[in-house]
Design an enzyme around this catalytic site. Structure first.
Site, short mmCIF file in Angstrom:
data_model
loop_
_atom_site.label_atom_id
_atom_site.label_comp_id
_atom_site.label_asym_id
_atom_site.label_seq_id
_atom_site.Cartn_x
_atom_site.Cartn_y
_atom_site.Cartn_z
N ASP A 16 45.88 28.57 30.89
CA ASP A 16 44.80 28.21 30.76
C ASP A 16 44.40 28.00 32.11
O ASP A 16 45.20 27.01 33.02
CB ASP A 16 44.51 26.93 29.96
CG ASP A 16 43.14 26.17 30.09
OD1 ASP A 16 42.09 26.54 31.10
OD2 ASP A 16 42.74 25.53 28.97
N ILE A 17 43.40 28.45 32.95
CA ILE A 17 43.12 28.04 34.34
C ILE A 17 42.78 27.01 34.96
O ILE A 17 43.26 26.70 36.18
CB ILE A 17 42.08 29.60 34.94
CG1 ILE A 17 42.17 29.73 36.22
CG2 ILE A 17 40.76 28.78 34.48
CD1 ILE A 17 41.38 30.98 36.90
N ASN A 30 27.78 33.54 35.42
CA ASN A 30 26.52 34.44 35.15
C ASN A 30 25.67 34.31 36.54
O ASN A 30 26.00 33.13 37.41
CB ASN A 30 25.91 34.09 34.03
CG ASN A 30 25.57 32.72 33.97
OD1 ASN A 30 24.99 32.19 34.60
ND2 ASN A 30 26.15 32.10 32.74
N GLY A 38 33.41 30.66 27.35
CA GLY A 38 34.80 31.28 27.93
C GLY A 38 35.14 30.45 29.04
O GLY A 38 35.25 29.21 28.86
N VAL A 39 35.66 31.36 30.22
CA VAL A 39 36.26 30.45 31.20
C VAL A 39 35.40 29.61 31.95
O VAL A 39 35.68 28.56 32.44
CB VAL A 39 37.27 31.27 32.09
CG1 VAL A 39 36.21 32.18 32.87
CG2 VAL A 39 38.15 30.75 33.04
N ASP A 40 34.09 29.97 32.06
CA ASP A 40 32.84 29.16 32.57
C ASP A 40 32.83 27.94 31.75
O ASP A 40 32.72 26.68 32.46
CB ASP A 40 31.75 29.95 32.49
CG ASP A 40 30.75 29.64 33.44
OD1 ASP A 40 30.79 28.71 34.27
OD2 ASP A 40 29.45 30.04 33.42
N SER A 125 34.82 39.56 33.83
CA SER A 125 34.10 40.47 33.11
C SER A 125 34.87 41.07 31.87
O SER A 125 34.28 41.74 31.23
CB SER A 125 33.82 41.73 34.01
OG SER A 125 32.71 41.58 34.61
N GLY A 127 35.65 39.58 29.20
CA GLY A 127 35.52 38.62 27.64
C GLY A 127 33.86 39.22 27.47
O GLY A 127 33.76 40.14 26.93
N TYR A 129 31.40 39.85 28.99
CA TYR A 129 30.74 41.21 29.64
C TYR A 129 31.43 42.34 29.39
O TYR A 129 30.79 43.30 29.49
CB TYR A 129 30.75 40.59 31.06
CG TYR A 129 29.60 39.50 31.46
CD1 TYR A 129 28.97 39.34 30.80
CD2 TYR A 129 29.62 39.55 32.90
CE1 TYR A 129 28.09 38.32 31.16
CE2 TYR A 129 28.56 38.76 33.29
CZ TYR A 129 27.80 37.99 32.79
OH TYR A 129 27.09 37.13 33.07
N1 AR6 Z 1 41.86 30.22 31.37
C1 AR6 Z 1 41.76 31.56 31.49
N2 AR6 Z 1 41.14 32.44 31.16
C2 AR6 Z 1 39.98 32.19 30.19
C3 AR6 Z 1 39.82 30.89 29.80
C4 AR6 Z 1 40.74 29.55 30.46
N3 AR6 Z 1 40.28 28.47 30.10
N4 AR6 Z 1 38.89 30.86 28.77
C5 AR6 Z 1 38.65 32.12 28.53
N5 AR6 Z 1 39.49 33.04 29.44
P1 AR6 Z 1 34.60 35.47 29.92
P2 AR6 Z 1 33.17 37.24 31.45
C6 AR6 Z 1 39.51 34.57 29.51
O1 AR6 Z 1 33.94 35.82 28.84
O2 AR6 Z 1 33.40 38.54 30.76
C7 AR6 Z 1 30.33 33.15 30.22
O3 AR6 Z 1 29.46 32.61 29.19
C8 AR6 Z 1 38.94 35.53 28.55
O4 AR6 Z 1 39.97 35.28 27.29
O5 AR6 Z 1 34.98 34.07 30.44
O6 AR6 Z 1 33.11 37.58 33.06
C9 AR6 Z 1 29.48 33.16 31.51
O7 AR6 Z 1 28.60 31.96 31.53
C10 AR6 Z 1 38.79 36.70 29.18
O8 AR6 Z 1 39.92 37.36 29.29
O9 AR6 Z 1 33.79 35.85 31.36
C11 AR6 Z 1 28.93 34.44 31.66
O10 AR6 Z 1 27.72 34.46 30.87
C12 AR6 Z 1 38.43 36.23 30.58
O11 AR6 Z 1 38.55 34.82 30.78
C13 AR6 Z 1 29.90 35.47 30.89
O12 AR6 Z 1 30.43 34.41 29.79
C14 AR6 Z 1 36.93 36.41 30.93
O13 AR6 Z 1 36.26 36.25 29.78
C15 AR6 Z 1 30.94 36.00 31.71
O14 AR6 Z 1 31.59 36.86 31.19
#
Ligand code: AR6
Length: 181
Positions: A16-17, A30, A38-40, A125, A127, A129
């Site tokens: 977990d980052i 975004n 997600g990570v955001d 991107s 997740g 995206y």
């Molecule tokens: N630590 C590390 N990686 C994580 C964590 C964490 N705590 N949580 C999720 N991931 P995503 P995107 C991974 O969807 O595709 C958001 O709503 C996840 O499993 O977070 O760039 C933003 O606001 C995946 O492998 O980012 C944007 O609207 C990776 O992080 C949109 O999603 C990226 O998934 C961005 O989408």
């Protein structure tokens, strides 16, 4: 899994980052910097309201895809959060690889500009995206290796990959890239 790139390290970890102790944590944001899932979501929850207050002041117009902006890190142990906006996957012919690479490069440049020797990245991107995992891993790792080779910094770049599947894709990609180089 860790490799040496021109005296720097590039490391893959599953986890977990928000738990990383590094100078800068990268968020997969975004364009509106509006927060999300997600990570955001995880970063904003762990950091508290300081990030949103800071980005609203410093980056009121948001951030275009392919770029990144800096904010404070609130309650996180990092000094900075870099909000990177990756491309939404639309089939691969709308400049997605260039935009993804450019988002990583911008974060690496922000790290240099803010004297950060350690940076933790998620799989931008890959997740919500929808960027295909193997392709996202290849762009991410190639961009970081090229940057570290050229600039000899940041000294410690880590990819914090949330699941075994994402970690596996990055590990396979790194093996291929290191073999080639
Ligand atoms: N630590 C590390 N990686 C994580 C964590 C964490 N705590 N949580 C999720 N991931 P995503 P995107 C991974 O969807 O595709 C958001 O709503 C996840 O499993 O977070 O760039 C933003 O606001 C995946 O492998 O980012 C944007 O609207 C990776 O992080 C949109 O999603 C990226 O998934 C961005 O989408």
């Amino acid at each position: 899994m860790r490799v040496n790139v021109s005296g720097c390290t590039l490391e893959l970890l599953q986890g977990d980052i928000v738990e990383q102790t590094v100078d800068a944590i990268v968020n997969a944001a975004n364009s509106e910097l509006a927060g999300g899932a997600g990570v955001d979501g995880a970063i904003h929850i762990a950091a508290g309201p300081a990030i949103m207050n800071d980005t609203k002041t410093k980056h009121a117009d948001g951030c275009p895809a392919g770029s990144a902006v800096e904010s404070v890190a609130g309650l996180l142990s990092a000094k900075h959060v870099f909000h990177a906006v990756g491309p939404v996957w639309r089939g691969g012919r709308e400049g997605e690889p260039e935009l993804l690479s450019s988002a990583y490069r911008k974060c690496l440049q922000l790290a240099v500009d803010h004297d950060c020797s350690s940076v933790a990245f998620p799989a931008i991107s890959a997740g919500a995206y929808g960027y295909p995992l193997d392709l996202a891993a290849n762009v991410a790792l190639k961009t970081c290796i090229d940057f570290q080779k050229w600039h000899k910094q940041p000294r410690d770049v880590r990819f914090i990959l949330f699941s075994e599947g994402v970690f596996g894709a990055f590990a396979r990609s790194l093996e291929t890239l290191v073999e080639i180089k």
